[in-house]
Design an enzyme around this catalytic site. Sequence first.
Site, mmCIF file in Angstrom:
data_model
loop_
_atom_site.group_PDB
_atom_site.id
_atom_site.type_symbol
_atom_site.label_atom_id
_atom_site.label_comp_id
_atom_site.label_asym_id
_atom_site.label_seq_id
_atom_site.Cartn_x
_atom_site.Cartn_y
_atom_site.Cartn_z
ATOM 1 C CB ALA A 65 -0.893 -0.021 1.231
ATOM 2 N N GLY A 109 0.652 -4.837 0.945
ATOM 3 C CA GLY A 109 -0.558 -4.879 0.128
ATOM 4 C C GLY A 109 -0.335 -5.520 -1.233
ATOM 5 C CD GLU A 112 -2.075 -7.354 3.051
ATOM 6 O OE1 GLU A 112 -1.771 -6.216 2.621
ATOM 7 O OE2 GLU A 112 -2.506 -7.557 4.194
ATOM 8 C CD GLU A 132 1.930 -5.263 5.714
ATOM 9 O OE1 GLU A 132 2.701 -6.198 6.014
ATOM 10 O OE2 GLU A 132 1.136 -5.309 4.751
HETATM 11 N N1 CAA Z 1 4.641 3.209 -0.614
HETATM 12 C C1 CAA Z 1 5.058 4.379 -1.166
HETATM 13 N N2 CAA Z 1 6.204 4.517 -1.852
HETATM 14 C C2 CAA Z 1 6.973 3.421 -1.997
HETATM 15 C C3 CAA Z 1 6.612 2.186 -1.451
HETATM 16 C C4 CAA Z 1 5.391 2.103 -0.733
HETATM 17 N N3 CAA Z 1 4.914 0.954 -0.204
HETATM 18 N N4 CAA Z 1 7.577 1.289 -1.735
HETATM 19 C C5 CAA Z 1 8.507 1.949 -2.457
HETATM 20 N N5 CAA Z 1 8.145 3.240 -2.607
HETATM 21 C C6 CAA Z 1 8.875 4.301 -3.305
HETATM 22 C C7 CAA Z 1 10.051 4.796 -2.493
HETATM 23 O O1 CAA Z 1 9.640 5.730 -1.529
HETATM 24 C C8 CAA Z 1 10.913 5.396 -3.582
HETATM 25 O O2 CAA Z 1 10.403 6.644 -3.927
HETATM 26 P P1 CAA Z 1 11.411 7.945 -4.072
HETATM 27 O O3 CAA Z 1 12.333 7.540 -5.188
HETATM 28 O O4 CAA Z 1 10.486 9.047 -4.390
HETATM 29 O O5 CAA Z 1 12.116 8.038 -2.763
HETATM 30 C C9 CAA Z 1 10.677 4.469 -4.767
HETATM 31 O O6 CAA Z 1 9.456 3.790 -4.500
HETATM 32 C C10 CAA Z 1 11.761 3.414 -4.919
HETATM 33 O O7 CAA Z 1 11.901 2.740 -3.660
HETATM 34 P P2 CAA Z 1 13.316 2.494 -2.946
HETATM 35 O O8 CAA Z 1 14.256 3.608 -3.261
HETATM 36 O O9 CAA Z 1 13.040 2.241 -1.503
HETATM 37 O O10 CAA Z 1 13.791 1.174 -3.723
HETATM 38 P P3 CAA Z 1 14.742 0.013 -3.171
HETATM 39 O O11 CAA Z 1 14.991 -0.850 -4.353
HETATM 40 O O12 CAA Z 1 15.899 0.593 -2.438
HETATM 41 O O13 CAA Z 1 13.870 -0.767 -2.075
HETATM 42 C C11 CAA Z 1 11.873 -1.879 -1.249
HETATM 43 C C12 CAA Z 1 12.740 -1.492 -2.490
HETATM 44 C C13 CAA Z 1 12.634 -2.882 -0.377
HETATM 45 C C14 CAA Z 1 10.606 -2.520 -1.798
HETATM 46 C C15 CAA Z 1 11.546 -0.619 -0.438
HETATM 47 O O14 CAA Z 1 11.057 0.391 -1.321
HETATM 48 C C16 CAA Z 1 10.537 -0.837 0.624
HETATM 49 O O15 CAA Z 1 10.845 -1.359 1.681
HETATM 50 N N6 CAA Z 1 9.261 -0.390 0.387
HETATM 51 C C17 CAA Z 1 8.202 -0.484 1.369
HETATM 52 C C18 CAA Z 1 7.667 -1.899 1.505
HETATM 53 C C19 CAA Z 1 6.592 -1.955 2.571
HETATM 54 O O16 CAA Z 1 6.800 -1.620 3.716
HETATM 55 N N7 CAA Z 1 5.372 -2.352 2.154
HETATM 56 C C20 CAA Z 1 4.231 -2.441 3.059
HETATM 57 C C21 CAA Z 1 3.443 -1.159 2.960
HETATM 58 S S1 CAA Z 1 2.160 -1.068 4.172
HETATM 59 C C22 CAA Z 1 0.908 -2.026 3.574
HETATM 60 O O17 CAA Z 1 0.997 -2.597 2.508
HETATM 61 C C23 CAA Z 1 -0.305 -2.139 4.445
HETATM 62 C C24 CAA Z 1 -1.269 -3.189 4.039
HETATM 63 O O18 CAA Z 1 -1.242 -4.296 4.527
HETATM 64 C C25 CAA Z 1 -2.295 -2.904 3.090
#
Ligand code: CAA
Length: 258
Positions: A65, A109, A112, A132
Amino acid sequence: MAYENILTEIHERVGLVTINRPKALNALNSQTMQEIYDALSAYDANDSIGAMVLTGSEKAFAAGADIKEMMDASAVEMVRRDFIGALYDSIMAINKPVIAAVSGFALGGGCELAMACDMIIASESAVFGQPEINLGVIPGAGGTQRLVRAVGKALAMEVVLNDRRLTAEEAYQFGLVNRVYSTEAYLNEALRIANEIAARAPIAVRLAKEMVNKSFEVSLREGLAQERRNFYFLFSTEDQSEGMQAFAEKRPADWKGH
Ligand code: CAA
């Protein structure tokens, strides 16, 4: 319809939906979720389509998400907006089979969403996880429920409590994904399998999907009773006569969808 965050195209009898927010690793904001649902619903209502494939990019199916969209929200706002919940629930109401073709990150998400689909075809680079806990929250769209049913409690606890990420091969071994292919092949294989399903008797496919998914929700007794009723019901369709006659005459069946 014009979409901003997804691409749609038709491959024979399969509707392909591609999540396309590369700058955010296909993070699922509300608009993207709405577009995915709208595209799937449109294919669901289109008689020339028999199944759908939902995919992302080679690098990310979806990284979860959209954290930036929800980071400042209050609990009341989350409830009022029914954040992601309503859309995930409505994806369950899609009648035709939906196959997730997953490469790269399928996190939060994203994982999911893949689990809400009927089958998962993965590329060898796919990574599944529910991170999460790192954000001070828990999965909110099925991660604590569907994952347990797919892989069992022991592994689900590790994934949800301690951000264990599963490789495609592990996800296959544990029963989360159907098949693993190379990064070059996974999407075409998903489309191939979807087209095979799309070529089958449509009403039987619809009821088969419904009944397998029903097994997660009702008691065995109730599920068996519903299954039998649907089995009997199918004897009112032309496709049942055609399918059994074709078998007896040693020829391929010509499905009509009624
Ligand atoms: N939401 C918003 N933006 C996201 C995102 C997310 N879930 N995942 C990645 N992005 C964005 C980053 O902020 C970044 O944007 P900027 O360039 O503007 O900074 C861009 O995508 C590229 O990401 P990274 O630079 O972080 O890329 P990476 O290759 O170094 O890392 C990753 C990749 C490991 C997937 C890392 O991006 C990450 O950990 N993302 C979050 C994953 C996460 O926590 N997901 C769960 C979200 S909560 C949820 O989903 C709730 C639910 O149950 C519904």
